[in-house]
Motif scaffolding. Structure first.
Motif, mmCIF file in Angstrom:
data_model
loop_
_atom_site.group_PDB
_atom_site.id
_atom_site.type_symbol
_atom_site.label_atom_id
_atom_site.label_comp_id
_atom_site.label_asym_id
_atom_site.label_seq_id
_atom_site.Cartn_x
_atom_site.Cartn_y
_atom_site.Cartn_z
ATOM 1 N N ALA A 22 9.042 32.668 5.131
ATOM 2 C CA ALA A 22 9.870 33.279 4.086
ATOM 3 C C ALA A 22 10.202 34.721 4.420
ATOM 4 O O ALA A 22 11.344 35.170 4.234
ATOM 5 C CB ALA A 22 9.150 33.190 2.740
ATOM 6 N N GLY A 23 9.226 35.465 4.911
ATOM 7 C CA GLY A 23 9.465 36.861 5.255
ATOM 8 C C GLY A 23 10.379 37.027 6.439
ATOM 9 O O GLY A 23 11.241 37.920 6.462
ATOM 10 N N LEU A 24 10.240 36.172 7.442
ATOM 11 C CA LEU A 24 11.095 36.257 8.622
ATOM 12 C C LEU A 24 12.540 35.920 8.277
ATOM 13 O O LEU A 24 13.476 36.581 8.745
ATOM 14 C CB LEU A 24 10.566 35.320 9.704
ATOM 15 N N CYS A 25 12.730 34.886 7.437
ATOM 16 C CA CYS A 25 14.092 34.563 7.004
ATOM 17 C C CYS A 25 14.682 35.704 6.179
ATOM 18 O O CYS A 25 15.876 36.025 6.302
ATOM 19 C CB CYS A 25 14.089 33.265 6.199
ATOM 20 N N HIS A 62 4.653 19.435 8.850
ATOM 21 C CA HIS A 62 5.725 20.156 8.171
ATOM 22 C C HIS A 62 7.062 19.535 8.568
ATOM 23 O O HIS A 62 7.361 19.398 9.758
ATOM 24 C CB HIS A 62 5.736 21.641 8.557
ATOM 25 N N PHE A 63 7.851 19.166 7.560
ATOM 26 C CA PHE A 63 9.223 18.741 7.802
ATOM 27 C C PHE A 63 10.145 19.938 7.651
ATOM 28 O O PHE A 63 9.907 20.809 6.816
ATOM 29 C CB PHE A 63 9.659 17.682 6.788
ATOM 30 N N LEU A 64 11.186 19.980 8.436
ATOM 31 C CA LEU A 64 12.251 20.951 8.252
ATOM 32 C C LEU A 64 13.480 20.177 7.798
ATOM 33 O O LEU A 64 14.140 19.509 8.590
ATOM 34 C CB LEU A 64 12.530 21.713 9.547
ATOM 35 N N LEU A 65 13.752 20.223 6.486
ATOM 36 C CA LEU A 65 14.841 19.448 5.906
ATOM 37 C C LEU A 65 16.195 19.988 6.371
ATOM 38 O O LEU A 65 16.308 21.124 6.818
ATOM 39 C CB LEU A 65 14.745 19.479 4.386
ATOM 40 N N ASN A 66 17.223 19.157 6.205
ATOM 41 C CA ASN A 66 18.559 19.552 6.670
ATOM 42 C C ASN A 66 19.037 20.837 6.019
ATOM 43 O O ASN A 66 19.667 21.681 6.662
ATOM 44 C CB ASN A 66 19.566 18.433 6.387
ATOM 45 N N ILE A 321 11.065 35.761 -2.532
ATOM 46 C CA ILE A 321 11.505 34.675 -1.657
ATOM 47 C C ILE A 321 10.306 33.781 -1.343
ATOM 48 O O ILE A 321 9.212 34.265 -1.029
ATOM 49 C CB ILE A 321 12.094 35.206 -0.333
ATOM 50 N N GLY A 322 10.510 32.459 -1.411
ATOM 51 C CA GLY A 322 9.473 31.524 -1.008
ATOM 52 C C GLY A 322 8.434 31.272 -2.078
ATOM 53 O O GLY A 322 8.707 31.336 -3.281
ATOM 54 N N ASP A 323 7.196 30.998 -1.637
ATOM 55 C CA ASP A 323 6.125 30.626 -2.559
ATOM 56 C C ASP A 323 5.753 31.746 -3.520
ATOM 57 O O ASP A 323 5.079 31.485 -4.512
ATOM 58 C CB ASP A 323 4.876 30.219 -1.769
ATOM 59 N N ALA A 333 7.572 18.554 1.212
ATOM 60 C CA ALA A 333 8.181 19.254 2.351
ATOM 61 C C ALA A 333 9.333 20.160 1.954
ATOM 62 O O ALA A 333 10.344 20.247 2.647
ATOM 63 C CB ALA A 333 8.654 18.234 3.402
ATOM 64 N N GLN A 334 9.206 20.854 0.826
ATOM 65 C CA GLN A 334 10.306 21.650 0.306
ATOM 66 C C GLN A 334 10.153 23.148 0.562
ATOM 67 O O GLN A 334 11.104 23.904 0.373
ATOM 68 C CB GLN A 334 10.431 21.421 -1.209
ATOM 69 N N GLY A 335 8.962 23.585 1.005
ATOM 70 C CA GLY A 335 8.656 25.003 1.036
ATOM 71 C C GLY A 335 9.544 25.832 1.950
ATOM 72 O O GLY A 335 10.202 26.780 1.508
#
Length: 484
Positions: A22-25, A62-66, A321-323, A333-335
């Motif tokens: 979250a921080g990097l994004c 961990h999934f990375l969703l589309n 941002i994020g959690d 897998a939404q995080g």
């Protein structure tokens, strides 16, 4: 080689609290608009793809969703290619995964859904590499933020013990354990309302090296075992959600999870429990692999939404941002995708300028974005008797959700096997590109559901299903059958 940005200056310094995904994004979103972006991280970040104390969940799949792939790609062009070059696997689950749902294995066929598989530590390593190309972003490691400074109703900086940093904008990306809410209360803001629902999720994982060469019968790369719909007496392991999850480096993560059940802690218990899940394939696959870790067990803290958007006067100069604002049951897998989507939304709002109403506008827009994954998590977790929290429904509704959520999910999956339009929209919902409500209001999707119901009732489905779970999953590709 650093990447210079065309900047539209909104301020001198932006500070990001937390150097995880979250921080990097967030740093990628801020970089075009501030002279300097400081990312403050408590851990010392590894140069390679390695575990660290601040991300204990990195030991699980961990999934990375589309939606997350696209958001990160917009923030960091070339991210997806770099992730695949580093070992990430671009797969189509309907073709590359053996999927056990309902009474048996599903058939293989092409679908609209693709995913990139990789470990959390690889995703973050590639993200860190991308951030390092931004000339105006500085990551300070091994530092602890101790509080916020405020001025005239605005967050104006952060404290690092005896050191103080001024900031034109602060981003809280400190995760579930963020203390920012407490710091705001200490500065005079009211405590934000918190929505919670903890379905007592526990999951346990172990890492393995795959055999070389792979067994000839392993046409699949990913193995998924859904909880049984059978209400008769059965071992607790039949209630587990099981993954044999492929990652980079010819490795897999074997993971078992549950809602409200005791999970194996030791390697001996883990191996023994694996023999009692719904198919012998899981334990047999583990036996063919070489274990490279101990068993890692995590109890999830459940779903938690800090409703800063409902404050009468949200703090200016601060976003979340994020959690740190909305965290989910990790099974869904939404995080990372939710966090990267919020970061992209932050960049879009920064492009319109930074004024006294910026934080309130951003929170309002973020609320719409977060409702999609939140409603999906509620739709499943509210049906569990063990769930606790502010969002626990009345008992009559809980029983109704428990009775219909599992069968409804299996019905949608079955309809998607038969109907390419249903498949397309189901992929969008799964990947957080569309809400469940939007899909259920689509006339063409409803027509597909009705057609599937009639065909199923008459026993005239085109794509077979419920193959014997005690046997090997079928390797045949039924794509052309579905197309007919």
């Amino acid at each position: 080689m650093t990447r210079e940005l065309v900047r539209v200056q909104l301020g001198k310094t932006a500070v990001v609290l937390g150097g995880s995904a979250a921080g990097l994004c967030s740093a990628g979103a801020l970089a075009p608009y501030f002279d300097q972006v400081l990312v403050l991280e408590r851990d010392v970040l590894p140069a390679a793809a390695e575990h660290r104390r601040g991300v204990p969940q990195s030991k699980h799949p961990h999934f990375l969703l589309n939606s997350g792939r696209r958001a990160i790609g917009a923030l960091f062009p070339g991210f997806e290619d770099d992730l695949i070059a580093a070992g990430g696997l671009h797969l189509m689950p309907s073709m590359d995964a053996a999927y056990l749902d309902g009474a048996g294995w599903s058939a293989r066929k092409r679908s609209a859904m693709t995913m990139i598989y990789g470990s959390r530590i690889l995703i973050e390593r590639v993200l860190r590499d991308k951030v390092r190309t931004l000339a105006n972003v500085v990551v300070r490691e091994g530092v602890t933020v101790t509080g916020l400074t405020t001025r005239d109703g605005r967050v104006s900086g952060v404290d690092l013990g005896e050191e103080h940093l001024d900031a034109d904008l602060v981003v809280d990306a400190m995760g579930r354990g963020s203390a920012v809410g407490q710091w705001l209360v200490a500065k005079g803001w009211p405590e934000a309302e918190v929505q919670t629902l903890d379905a007592k999720v526990t999951y346990t994982s172990r890492w393995y090296d795959l055999p070389t060469p792979r067994p000839a019968s392993w046409w699949w790369q990913h193995l998924v075992i859904m909880p049984t719909p059978d209400k008769r007496r059965h071992p607790p392991e039949h209630e587990f959600l099981v993954n044999f999850f492929p990652i980079e480096g010819n490795r897999v993560i074997a993971c078992m999870g549950s809602w409200g059940l005791d999970m194996p802690r030791s390697t001996e218990e883990f191996v023994e429990s694996a023999t009692r899940v719904r198919t012998p394939l899981f334990a047999a696959a583990m036996d063919r692999c070489t274990p490279t870790s101990e068993v890692h067990l995590t109890r999830s803290a459940g779903n938690k939404w800090r409703r800063y958007d409902r404050l009468r006067t949200p703090p200016r100069g601060l976003v979340f941002i994020g959690d740190s604002i909305c965290a989910f049951n990790p099974f869904y897998a939404q995080g990372i995708s939710s966090a990267s989507g919020s970061a992209l939304l932050l960049r879009e709002h920064l492009a319109r300028g930074l004024d006294d109403h910026f934080a309130a506008r951003f929170l309002a827009a973020q609320r719409k974005l977060l409702r999609v994954p939140w409603s999906l998590a509620m739709a499943r977790d509210q049906g569990y008797e063990c769930a606790v929290g502010t969002e626990k429904p009345p008992e009559w509704r809980r029983r109704l959700l428990a009775a219909v959520s599992g069968p409804a999910f299996s019905f949608i999956v079955g309809a998607a096997r038969e109907d390419e339009v249903v498949d397309e929209h189901f992929a969008k919902v799964f990947n957080m590109d569309e809400s469940l409500g939007q899909m259920m209001r689509n006339p063409r999707v409803l027509a597909g559901f009705l057609r599937h119901y009639v065909r199923r009732t008459l026993g005239r489905q085109r794509v077979p299903f419920d193959f014997d779970p005690q046997a090997e999953p079928p390797a045949k590709d039924y794509s052309t059958v579905a197309a007919r």
